[in-house]
Enzyme design. Sequence first.
Site, mmCIF file in Angstrom:
data_model
loop_
_atom_site.group_PDB
_atom_site.id
_atom_site.type_symbol
_atom_site.label_atom_id
_atom_site.label_comp_id
_atom_site.label_asym_id
_atom_site.label_seq_id
_atom_site.Cartn_x
_atom_site.Cartn_y
_atom_site.Cartn_z
ATOM 1 N N ALA A 128 0.804 -1.222 0.000
ATOM 2 C CA ALA A 128 0.000 0.000 0.000
ATOM 3 C C ALA A 128 0.836 1.271 0.000
ATOM 4 O O ALA A 128 0.292 2.366 0.043
ATOM 5 C CB ALA A 128 -0.924 -0.002 1.217
ATOM 6 N N ASN A 194 0.802 -4.792 7.918
ATOM 7 C CA ASN A 194 1.777 -5.399 7.018
ATOM 8 C C ASN A 194 2.789 -4.369 6.519
ATOM 9 O O ASN A 194 3.981 -4.643 6.391
ATOM 10 C CB ASN A 194 1.073 -6.045 5.817
ATOM 11 C CG ASN A 194 0.423 -7.366 6.161
ATOM 12 O OD1 ASN A 194 1.070 -8.274 6.664
ATOM 13 N ND2 ASN A 194 -0.858 -7.475 5.883
ATOM 14 N N HIS A 224 -1.366 6.444 5.341
ATOM 15 C CA HIS A 224 -0.023 6.015 5.740
ATOM 16 C C HIS A 224 0.947 7.178 5.580
ATOM 17 O O HIS A 224 0.938 7.863 4.553
ATOM 18 C CB HIS A 224 0.448 4.844 4.867
ATOM 19 C CG HIS A 224 -0.396 3.621 5.004
ATOM 20 N ND1 HIS A 224 -0.232 2.705 6.019
ATOM 21 C CD2 HIS A 224 -1.432 3.156 4.256
ATOM 22 C CE1 HIS A 224 -1.127 1.733 5.887
ATOM 23 N NE2 HIS A 224 -1.862 1.990 4.827
#
Length: 271
Positions: A128, A194, A224
């Site tokens: 991601a 992850n 993020h």
Amino acid sequence: MIKAAAADRVVLVGFGAIGGTVVKLLAARGRLHQIAAIALRDVARLRSDLPAGIPVLRDPADLSGIAADLVVEAAGRDSVAPWGRAALASGKSFAVSSTAALADTALFSALSELARANSAQLIIPPGALGGIDALAAAGRMGLDAVVHHITKPPLAWQGTLAESLCDLTRIDTAQTFFCGSARLAAAQFPQNANVAMVVAFAGLGPDHTQVSLTSDPACLVNRHETVATGAFGRMQVQFENAALPENPKSSAMTALSLVRLIENRAAGISI
């Protein structure tokens, strides 16, 4: 149909939210011929939307008979050890989507050794995130600190340890419920963190990369942010990723990253 050489073809482990999206995107882009087989963790739950003509694998041992040189895992942490060991032992490279599994030092060491012994690679896709190539490059000159912040809506944290650390159903403002190492974040929140291990392997390692986890009812995406400092200077990278409709814990970018990885196997130019 375009025929792909063994060096262009992959085995996809998993056909859930991420794996299913990977297959749909490859089909839409005319690249489905690159999938040599699909491996399922639970064969008893065969899905009607599995693409016709692609073999379904039931056991990791079946990998030895498949003409492919890469196995891509998209089935969850429990699939990493059995499929990773079988893939690398048969000389196939192994790409890990559920990188939280690699918080297990013994497993990471075993897979790394199998890769070296069989002239294969243990591959950690960016998932991601972006900027991982820059972070890994910066590490060649030395890093002082790497911090990764993960902010997701309360729905994305349901069914995890977060439920015992804050009231996900009642919070009305952003609440950070975890601060610690990437290894600990991955171990306690394997479905959500992850990326923490991706950042860790690119930079200072699982025990020296700091991670914060936040639930924010005002957040409509999976956010993020990576901040790193070192001799190279300072980098700050932020992403706001749409979640997969089938699984709010995972970003659509995770599936897109795997599609890019698979397509690059056959590309004349790899970016």
